[in-house]
Design a protein around this motif. Sequence first.
Motif, PDB file in Angstrom:
ATOM      1  N   GLU A 197       0.823  -1.213   0.000  1.00 41.15           N
ATOM      2  CA  GLU A 197       0.000   0.000   0.000  1.00 41.15           C
ATOM      3  C   GLU A 197       0.859   1.265   0.000  1.00 41.15           C
ATOM      4  N   THR A 198       2.154   1.138   0.302  1.00 43.59           N
ATOM      5  CA  THR A 198       3.034   2.317   0.326  1.00 43.59           C
ATOM      6  C   THR A 198       3.764   2.457  -1.006  1.00 43.59           C
ATOM      7  N   VAL A 199       4.710   1.551  -1.272  1.00 42.90           N
ATOM      8  CA  VAL A 199       5.477   1.528  -2.522  1.00 42.90           C
ATOM      9  C   VAL A 199       5.684   0.059  -2.886  1.00 42.90           C
ATOM     10  N   GLU A 206      21.854  -3.428  -5.498  1.00 37.19           N
ATOM     11  CA  GLU A 206      23.183  -2.835  -5.237  1.00 37.19           C
ATOM     12  C   GLU A 206      23.127  -2.023  -3.953  1.00 37.19           C
ATOM     13  N   ARG A 207      22.525  -2.626  -2.969  1.00 37.01           N
ATOM     14  CA  ARG A 207      22.330  -1.942  -1.680  1.00 37.01           C
ATOM     15  C   ARG A 207      23.441  -2.341  -0.728  1.00 37.01           C
ATOM     16  N   PRO A 208      24.007  -1.403   0.022  1.00 32.71           N
ATOM     17  CA  PRO A 208      25.048  -1.786   0.975  1.00 32.71           C
ATOM     18  C   PRO A 208      24.470  -2.679   2.073  1.00 32.71           C
ATOM     19  N   SER A 241      25.082  -2.657   4.990  1.00 35.09           N
ATOM     20  CA  SER A 241      24.922  -1.891   6.231  1.00 35.09           C
ATOM     21  C   SER A 241      23.537  -1.255   6.349  1.00 35.09           C
ATOM     22  N   ASP A 242      22.691  -1.458   5.344  1.00 37.52           N
ATOM     23  CA  ASP A 242      21.351  -0.855   5.361  1.00 37.52           C
ATOM     24  C   ASP A 242      20.319  -1.961   5.587  1.00 37.52           C
ATOM     25  N   PRO A 243      19.815  -2.111   6.829  1.00 37.29           N
ATOM     26  CA  PRO A 243      18.968  -3.262   7.168  1.00 37.29           C
ATOM     27  C   PRO A 243      17.594  -3.244   6.500  1.00 37.29           C
ATOM     28  N   VAL A 245      11.052  -6.397   7.886  1.00 37.50           N
ATOM     29  CA  VAL A 245      10.435  -7.726   7.821  1.00 37.50           C
ATOM     30  C   VAL A 245       8.918  -7.553   7.856  1.00 37.50           C
ATOM     31  N   HIS A 246       8.241  -8.125   6.830  1.00 32.89           N
ATOM     32  CA  HIS A 246       6.777  -8.019   6.703  1.00 32.89           C
ATOM     33  C   HIS A 246       6.149  -9.325   7.170  1.00 32.89           C
ATOM     34  N   LEU A 247       5.270  -9.235   8.155  1.00 34.14           N
ATOM     35  CA  LEU A 247       4.744 -10.429   8.821  1.00 34.14           C
ATOM     36  C   LEU A 247       3.451 -10.918   8.176  1.00 34.14           C
ATOM     37  N   GLU A 277       6.826   5.787   1.453  1.00 32.25           N
ATOM     38  CA  GLU A 277       7.162   4.656   2.314  1.00 32.25           C
ATOM     39  C   GLU A 277       6.536   4.779   3.707  1.00 32.25           C
ATOM     40  N   SER A 278       6.458   3.633   4.388  1.00 34.27           N
ATOM     41  CA  SER A 278       5.847   3.584   5.721  1.00 34.27           C
ATOM     42  C   SER A 278       6.572   4.490   6.711  1.00 34.27           C
ATOM     43  N   THR A 279       5.842   4.921   7.706  1.00 36.67           N
ATOM     44  CA  THR A 279       6.434   5.615   8.859  1.00 36.67           C
ATOM     45  C   THR A 279       7.237   4.579   9.648  1.00 36.67           C
ATOM     46  N   LEU A 289      11.739   7.552  13.170  1.00 31.84           N
ATOM     47  CA  LEU A 289      12.999   7.460  12.423  1.00 31.84           C
ATOM     48  C   LEU A 289      12.810   7.860  10.959  1.00 31.84           C
ATOM     49  N   ARG A 290      11.584   7.677  10.449  1.00 32.65           N
ATOM     50  CA  ARG A 290      11.274   8.117   9.077  1.00 32.65           C
ATOM     51  C   ARG A 290       9.807   8.536   9.057  1.00 32.65           C
ATOM     52  N   GLN A 291       9.523   9.702   8.527  1.00 33.24           N
ATOM     53  CA  GLN A 291       8.136  10.171   8.464  1.00 33.24           C
ATOM     54  C   GLN A 291       7.407   9.463   7.335  1.00 33.24           C
ATOM     55  N   PRO A 326      19.356   4.005   9.223  1.00 35.81           N
ATOM     56  CA  PRO A 326      20.638   3.777   8.555  1.00 35.81           C
ATOM     57  C   PRO A 326      20.592   4.118   7.066  1.00 35.81           C
ATOM     58  N   GLY A 327      19.434   3.832   6.413  1.00 36.21           N
ATOM     59  CA  GLY A 327      19.334   4.122   4.985  1.00 36.21           C
ATOM     60  C   GLY A 327      18.758   5.501   4.712  1.00 36.21           C
ATOM     61  N   GLY A 328      18.680   6.349   5.728  1.00 35.37           N
ATOM     62  CA  GLY A 328      18.006   7.634   5.563  1.00 35.37           C
ATOM     63  C   GLY A 328      18.955   8.773   5.281  1.00 35.37           C
TER      64      GLY A 328
HETATM   65  O1  TXA Z   1       6.801   1.285   3.009  1.00 37.37           O
HETATM   66  C1  TXA Z   1       7.859   0.713   3.245  1.00 37.37           C
HETATM   67  O2  TXA Z   1       8.397   0.742   4.365  1.00 37.37           O
HETATM   68  C2  TXA Z   1       8.495  -0.067   2.096  1.00 37.37           C
HETATM   69  C3  TXA Z   1       7.574  -1.244   1.743  1.00 37.37           C
HETATM   70  C4  TXA Z   1       8.159  -2.132   0.675  1.00 37.37           C
HETATM   71  O3  TXA Z   1       7.276  -1.960   2.896  1.00 37.37           O
HETATM   72  N1  TXA Z   1       9.794  -0.531   2.471  1.00 37.37           N
HETATM   73  C5  TXA Z   1      10.850   0.317   2.570  1.00 37.37           C
HETATM   74  O4  TXA Z   1      12.038  -0.324   2.873  1.00 37.37           O
HETATM   75  O5  TXA Z   1      10.776   1.521   2.412  1.00 37.37           O
HETATM   76  P1  TXA Z   1      13.463   0.371   2.688  1.00 37.37           P
HETATM   77  O6  TXA Z   1      14.440  -0.708   2.924  1.00 37.37           O
HETATM   78  O7  TXA Z   1      13.534   1.055   1.399  1.00 37.37           O
HETATM   79  O8  TXA Z   1      13.520   1.370   3.884  1.00 37.37           O
HETATM   80  C6  TXA Z   1      13.575   0.867   5.196  1.00 37.37           C
HETATM   81  C7  TXA Z   1      14.387   1.732   6.075  1.00 37.37           C
HETATM   82  C8  TXA Z   1      15.855   1.801   5.686  1.00 37.37           C
HETATM   83  O9  TXA Z   1      16.255   3.161   5.701  1.00 37.37           O
HETATM   84  C9  TXA Z   1      16.560   1.029   6.778  1.00 37.37           C
HETATM   85  O10 TXA Z   1      17.822   1.554   7.034  1.00 37.37           O
HETATM   86  C10 TXA Z   1      15.623   1.200   7.960  1.00 37.37           C
HETATM   87  O11 TXA Z   1      14.347   1.145   7.388  1.00 37.37           O
HETATM   88  N2  TXA Z   1      15.743   0.105   8.935  1.00 37.37           N
HETATM   89  C11 TXA Z   1      15.613  -1.210   8.718  1.00 37.37           C
HETATM   90  N3  TXA Z   1      15.863  -1.912   9.846  1.00 37.37           N
HETATM   91  C12 TXA Z   1      16.138  -1.016  10.811  1.00 37.37           C
HETATM   92  C13 TXA Z   1      16.473  -1.109  12.202  1.00 37.37           C
HETATM   93  N4  TXA Z   1      16.593  -2.279  12.825  1.00 37.37           N
HETATM   94  N5  TXA Z   1      16.697   0.041  12.871  1.00 37.37           N
HETATM   95  C14 TXA Z   1      16.577   1.239  12.253  1.00 37.37           C
HETATM   96  N6  TXA Z   1      16.264   1.385  10.946  1.00 37.37           N
HETATM   97  C15 TXA Z   1      16.050   0.284  10.235  1.00 37.37           C
END
Ligand code: TXA
Length: 333
Positions: A52-54, A75-77, A79-81, A84-86, A197-199, A211-213, A237-239
């Motif tokens: 529902e987000t992306v 090609e994601r580092p 170090s960027d976690p 997990v979708h349940l 993306e999700s909050t 951590l992310r709006q 970490p990925g922000g």
């Molecule tokens: O809407 C969303 O969240 C989408 C859909 C596909 O679910 N997913 C998404 O994932 O945006 P991604 O990987 O693009 O962004 C997830 C962010 C990354 O910046 C990552 O660093 C952070 O979540 N993250 C993941 N695990 C973390 C943790 N244990 N602590 C802090 N930040 C974490």
Amino acid sequence: MRDAPAGLPRKANSGRSCDFTGLKTRVCQAKDGIAEAVSLLSAGEPVALPTETVYGLAADALSPVACAKIFEAKERPLSDPLIVHLPDNAWLARIATPTPLALALADAFWPGPLTLVLPRTDIVPDIVTDGRETVAVRRSAHPVFQEIVETLGRPLAAPSGNRFGRISPTTADHVLAELDGRIPLVVDAGPCAHGIESTIVEVLDDRLRILRQGPVTADDLKAFAPLDDTRGTTAVPGGMKSHYAPRTRLVIQENPRPSSENHGLLAWQASGEGFAHVEHLSATGDLREAAAALYGAMRRLDAAGLELITAEPVPESGIGAAIMDRLRKASAR
Ligand code: TXA
Ligand code: MG
């Protein structure tokens, strides 16, 4: 992870292309794609799925090798976690250690666009969290994603389905533009409802830290616990600042005026007269509509061969805060 060619480091983000020879990406409508997605995911392959987000690039979260393929394709580092979708709320206690506050948030917002960062359990592979003691978890509200994850009966790790540092995909075509030839399947269910993306919120004992709006706003969360002030910090970490970046330079400016013949506008209120290419975020001034339109509009502007893109600021209320966060990151290069 597949073997890197001789002499190259076995790193997902080595900056050189991995070997995807012979891999063809198919796009399937949801009706036919669900069974195929489940079968590929069971076999440890990554598949792009609508949420529902992306659109996300999903793989079996409990298989380190399947997760490594996500990093490789994007090609994601490492170090960027990953999030997990349940399949259901019962999985929460298997993956993480939920506090009463976390359970209350899960009850209120799941399935939906809220990701909780919580202490993890031992079954979560290190590659998912980059060895952190916390894991990010959510449940998607998208019916196609839900059917796939429920049929699979295992959690899915899924970052957004774009190459690292690029704009998140909100349609199957966007996924193809990013990952064609790198993944076996994209399940197409049309454009994503939220488009952003999700909050992400870290759940502390009696407080929350955004951590992310995203679509779930600070006001929504304040009803559950006090919020730590994280304005101006890069909390995930990925922000990092330059995320979500179009290739064309983007600046944010009120009352924008064209400065050359090749100047594009991402418009909120301006008419866009005199600009070479204009994308309007919402004709009716609706911030939700603007969020859903944002990434597609950024992609079209980026493809238009412009010298410069000016983005008009939007009001920072509700989901407007998340839109401005993405625009600031897109402009920070
Ligand atoms: O809407 C969303 O969240 C989408 C859909 C596909 O679910 N997913 C998404 O994932 O945006 P991604 O990987 O693009 O962004 C997830 C962010 C990354 O910046 C990552 O660093 C952070 O979540 N993250 C993941 N695990 C973390 C943790 N244990 N602590 C802090 N930040 C974490
Ligand atoms: Mg992402």
